[in-house]
Structures are given as structure tokens and as C-alpha cells.
Design a protein around this motif. Structure first.
Motif, PDB file in Angstrom:
ATOM      1  N   LEU A  42       0.853  -1.177   0.000  1.00  0.00           N
ATOM      2  CA  LEU A  42       0.000   0.000   0.000  1.00  0.00           C
ATOM      3  C   LEU A  42       0.890   1.229   0.000  1.00  0.00           C
ATOM      4  N   GLY A  43       0.503   2.246  -0.753  1.00  0.00           N
ATOM      5  CA  GLY A  43       1.251   3.489  -0.761  1.00  0.00           C
ATOM      6  C   GLY A  43       0.332   4.690  -0.749  1.00  0.00           C
ATOM      7  N   VAL A  44       0.887   5.853  -0.417  1.00  0.00           N
ATOM      8  CA  VAL A  44       0.169   7.124  -0.491  1.00  0.00           C
ATOM      9  C   VAL A  44       0.864   7.945  -1.567  1.00  0.00           C
ATOM     10  N   ILE A  45       0.052   8.507  -2.478  1.00  0.00           N
ATOM     11  CA  ILE A  45       0.602   9.161  -3.667  1.00  0.00           C
ATOM     12  C   ILE A  45      -0.192  10.424  -3.992  1.00  0.00           C
ATOM     13  N   ASN A  46       0.350  11.281  -4.845  1.00  0.00           N
ATOM     14  CA  ASN A  46      -0.269  12.572  -5.130  1.00  0.00           C
ATOM     15  C   ASN A  46      -0.926  12.673  -6.492  1.00  0.00           C
ATOM     16  N   ASP A  47      -1.197  11.574  -7.167  1.00  0.00           N
ATOM     17  CA  ASP A  47      -1.742  11.636  -8.515  1.00  0.00           C
ATOM     18  C   ASP A  47      -2.816  10.571  -8.683  1.00  0.00           C
ATOM     19  N   ALA A  48      -3.941  10.936  -9.297  1.00  0.00           N
ATOM     20  CA  ALA A  48      -5.048   9.989  -9.488  1.00  0.00           C
ATOM     21  C   ALA A  48      -4.798   9.020 -10.638  1.00  0.00           C
ATOM     22  N   ARG A  49      -3.856   9.347 -11.514  1.00  0.00           N
ATOM     23  CA  ARG A  49      -3.609   8.511 -12.688  1.00  0.00           C
ATOM     24  C   ARG A  49      -2.780   7.276 -12.324  1.00  0.00           C
ATOM     25  N   SER A  50      -3.161   6.136 -12.876  1.00  0.00           N
ATOM     26  CA  SER A  50      -2.386   4.915 -12.641  1.00  0.00           C
ATOM     27  C   SER A  50      -1.226   4.838 -13.619  1.00  0.00           C
ATOM     28  N   GLY A  51      -0.351   3.872 -13.396  1.00  0.00           N
ATOM     29  CA  GLY A  51       0.741   3.653 -14.334  1.00  0.00           C
ATOM     30  C   GLY A  51       2.034   4.354 -13.983  1.00  0.00           C
ATOM     31  N   GLY A  52       2.307   4.537 -12.707  1.00  0.00           N
ATOM     32  CA  GLY A  52       3.587   5.100 -12.307  1.00  0.00           C
ATOM     33  C   GLY A  52       3.608   6.604 -12.177  1.00  0.00           C
ATOM     34  N   PHE A  53       2.472   7.261 -12.357  1.00  0.00           N
ATOM     35  CA  PHE A  53       2.418   8.727 -12.211  1.00  0.00           C
ATOM     36  C   PHE A  53       2.443   9.117 -10.741  1.00  0.00           C
ATOM     37  N   GLY A  54       3.026  10.261 -10.436  1.00  0.00           N
ATOM     38  CA  GLY A  54       2.977  10.828  -9.105  1.00  0.00           C
ATOM     39  C   GLY A  54       4.209  10.566  -8.268  1.00  0.00           C
ATOM     40  N   SER A  55       4.241  11.265  -7.124  1.00  0.00           N
ATOM     41  CA  SER A  55       5.312  11.084  -6.142  1.00  0.00           C
ATOM     42  C   SER A  55       4.771  10.249  -4.996  1.00  0.00           C
ATOM     43  N   LEU A  56       5.483   9.200  -4.680  1.00  0.00           N
ATOM     44  CA  LEU A  56       5.079   8.267  -3.634  1.00  0.00           C
ATOM     45  C   LEU A  56       5.555   8.785  -2.283  1.00  0.00           C
ATOM     46  N   ARG A  57       4.619   9.109  -1.381  1.00  0.00           N
ATOM     47  CA  ARG A  57       4.977   9.642  -0.074  1.00  0.00           C
ATOM     48  C   ARG A  57       5.400   8.550   0.895  1.00  0.00           C
ATOM     49  N   SER A  58       4.682   7.456   0.895  1.00  0.00           N
ATOM     50  CA  SER A  58       4.991   6.376   1.828  1.00  0.00           C
ATOM     51  C   SER A  58       4.545   5.055   1.235  1.00  0.00           C
ATOM     52  N   ARG A  59       5.126   3.978   1.763  1.00  0.00           N
ATOM     53  CA  ARG A  59       4.855   2.637   1.222  1.00  0.00           C
ATOM     54  C   ARG A  59       4.926   1.618   2.340  1.00  0.00           C
ATOM     55  N   THR A  60       4.031   0.658   2.295  1.00  0.00           N
ATOM     56  CA  THR A  60       3.968  -0.440   3.258  1.00  0.00           C
ATOM     57  C   THR A  60       3.925  -1.753   2.495  1.00  0.00           C
ATOM     58  N   VAL A  61       4.690  -2.733   2.945  1.00  0.00           N
ATOM     59  CA  VAL A  61       4.607  -4.084   2.397  1.00  0.00           C
ATOM     60  C   VAL A  61       4.038  -4.973   3.494  1.00  0.00           C
ATOM     61  N   PHE A  62       2.954  -5.683   3.182  1.00  0.00           N
ATOM     62  CA  PHE A  62       2.261  -6.500   4.174  1.00  0.00           C
ATOM     63  C   PHE A  62       2.947  -7.838   4.389  1.00  0.00           C
ATOM     64  N   GLY A  63       2.832  -8.352   5.608  1.00  0.00           N
ATOM     65  CA  GLY A  63       3.398  -9.651   5.941  1.00  0.00           C
ATOM     66  C   GLY A  63       2.710 -10.788   5.212  1.00  0.00           C
ATOM     67  N   SER A  64       1.421 -10.652   4.962  1.00  0.00           N
ATOM     68  CA  SER A  64       0.686 -11.661   4.208  1.00  0.00           C
ATOM     69  C   SER A  64      -0.243 -10.980   3.219  1.00  0.00           C
ATOM     70  N   ALA A  65      -0.532 -11.669   2.138  1.00  0.00           N
ATOM     71  CA  ALA A  65      -1.350 -11.100   1.068  1.00  0.00           C
ATOM     72  C   ALA A  65      -2.804 -10.965   1.492  1.00  0.00           C
ATOM     73  N   ILE A  66      -3.465  -9.964   0.937  1.00  0.00           N
ATOM     74  CA  ILE A  66      -4.909  -9.787   1.089  1.00  0.00           C
ATOM     75  C   ILE A  66      -5.517 -10.104  -0.269  1.00  0.00           C
ATOM     76  N   VAL A  67      -6.411 -11.079  -0.298  1.00  0.00           N
ATOM     77  CA  VAL A  67      -7.080 -11.462  -1.535  1.00  0.00           C
ATOM     78  C   VAL A  67      -8.575 -11.231  -1.335  1.00  0.00           C
ATOM     79  N   LEU A  68      -9.160 -10.428  -2.200  1.00  0.00           N
ATOM     80  CA  LEU A  68     -10.572 -10.083  -2.076  1.00  0.00           C
ATOM     81  C   LEU A  68     -11.420 -10.843  -3.082  1.00  0.00           C
ATOM     82  N   ALA A  69     -12.573 -11.323  -2.610  1.00  0.00           N
ATOM     83  CA  ALA A  69     -13.577 -11.886  -3.508  1.00  0.00           C
ATOM     84  C   ALA A  69     -14.438 -10.729  -4.002  1.00  0.00           C
ATOM     85  N   SER A  70     -15.380 -10.994  -4.868  1.00  0.00           N
ATOM     86  CA  SER A  70     -16.176  -9.948  -5.495  1.00  0.00           C
ATOM     87  C   SER A  70     -16.904  -9.046  -4.504  1.00  0.00           C
ATOM     88  N   SER A  71     -17.462  -9.609  -3.433  1.00  0.00           N
ATOM     89  CA  SER A  71     -18.234  -8.810  -2.476  1.00  0.00           C
ATOM     90  C   SER A  71     -17.421  -8.357  -1.267  1.00  0.00           C
TER      91      SER A  71
END
Length: 158
Positions: free
Chosen positions: A115-144
Motif C-alpha cells: 500500500l502506498g500514499v501518492i499525489n496523482d489519481a492517474r495509474s501507471g507510475g504517475f505521481g510522487s510516492l509519499r509512503s509505502r507499506t509491504v504486508f506480511g501476508s497477502a490480502i485477496v478479495l472476492a467480489s463482495s
């Protein structure tokens, strides 16, 4: 010597996954503020919706966060505007919240690892990344399913 060289800022990220069956899973991970983020924080941070850093980004990369990370470091799968931002007077604690939904954000079956905090709404590497977290285990979401991320950071002088 650059004064930033030996100083860094950490916080915590609370990940709350709400499953379709009503169950809730909670975990906490460390958050590292990056060099770019400290510069923005010092100059522009606020708790208004028009703040410079107002988006959260989720990705799949598992490499540990470093102070020199940038947006292209992340294996981005989605980014959303923050839902709320609070900073009670005289507390130096900034809390930022964003929600990602499996089906709504088209991120079902993906292994969310960062997870990161960034200053740009556009995806694809745009913006300056303020902070970043790497989780100990993956989060996988189902549709709901959906997950709320709450960045909780105590900001001190730099």
C-alpha cells in the motif's frame, strides 16, 4: 551531510478485510515514509480533500520498502482517493483512510501485498510516492469483499 540521511518517519497501517460472509480480518503493518514523501509532507500536507497527497495505491510487489522507492517500484493494481483524513489539534497524528472493493475496483483474486500514499489519481507510475507499506501476508478479495486501509502516522520534526 544531508540532514534527511539519517532520519526517517514510520507509522502503522491497519488493514480491515470485510468478507461477504460477514467475517472481518484485521492486521497491522509498519509504514515507512519515503524521501519524496517527507518533502511533500513538510511543504504541503493537510487534512483537506484537495491535499497534495490524497490517494492510496495498492500493488502486488513484495520487496521491502526503502526510502528511495518511487511509484514505478510498486506492482500497482489500483488507486483510490482517500475517504477521510483527520489530524486532531496538537496531536501530531495524521489518520488517512481509503477503501478498496473486490468487484467494484476489479481487483478480485489479486494478491494485495503493498500500500502506498501518492499525489496523482492517474495509474501507471504517475505521481510522487509519499509512503509505502509491504504486508506480511497477502490480502485477496472476492467480489463482495472490501478492505479499509487506515494509515496512522505520528509526524515529528525533521
Amino acid at each position: 551531510m544531508d540532514i534527511k540521511e539519517n532520519q526517517y518517519q514510520e507509522g502503522m497501517v491497519k488493514e480491515t478485510v470485510h468478507r461477504a460472509d460477514g467475517s472481518v480480518e484485521v492486521q497491522w503493518s509498519k509504514n515507512l515514509f519515503l524521501n519524496q514523501g517527507m518533502d511533500y509532507l513538510a511543504a504541503f500536507q493537510s487534512t483537506t480533500v484537495t491535499s497534495v497527497m490524497n490517494y492510496m495505491i495498492v500493488g502486488t510487489a513484495t520487496v521491502a520498502a526503502t526510502l528511495t522507492d518511487v511509484a514505478t517500484t510498486m506492482g500497482e493494481i489500483d488507486r483510490n482517493i482517500m475517504a477521510t483524513r483527520t489530524s486532531p489539534a496538537l496531536s501530531n497524528v495524521l489518520t488517512e483512510v481509503a477503501t478498496f472493493a473486490g468487484g467494484l475496483d476489479s481487483i478480485t483474486s489479486a494478491s494485495i501485498r503493498e500500500l502506498g500514499v501518492i499525489n496523482d489519481a492517474r495509474s501507471g507510475g504517475f505521481g510522487s510516492l509519499r509512503s509505502r507499506t509491504v504486508f506480511g501476508s497477502a490480502i485477496v478479495l472476492a467480489s463482495s469483499d472490501f478492505v479499509n486501509f487506515s494509515y496512522v502516522t505520528t509526524v515529528s520534526s525533521r
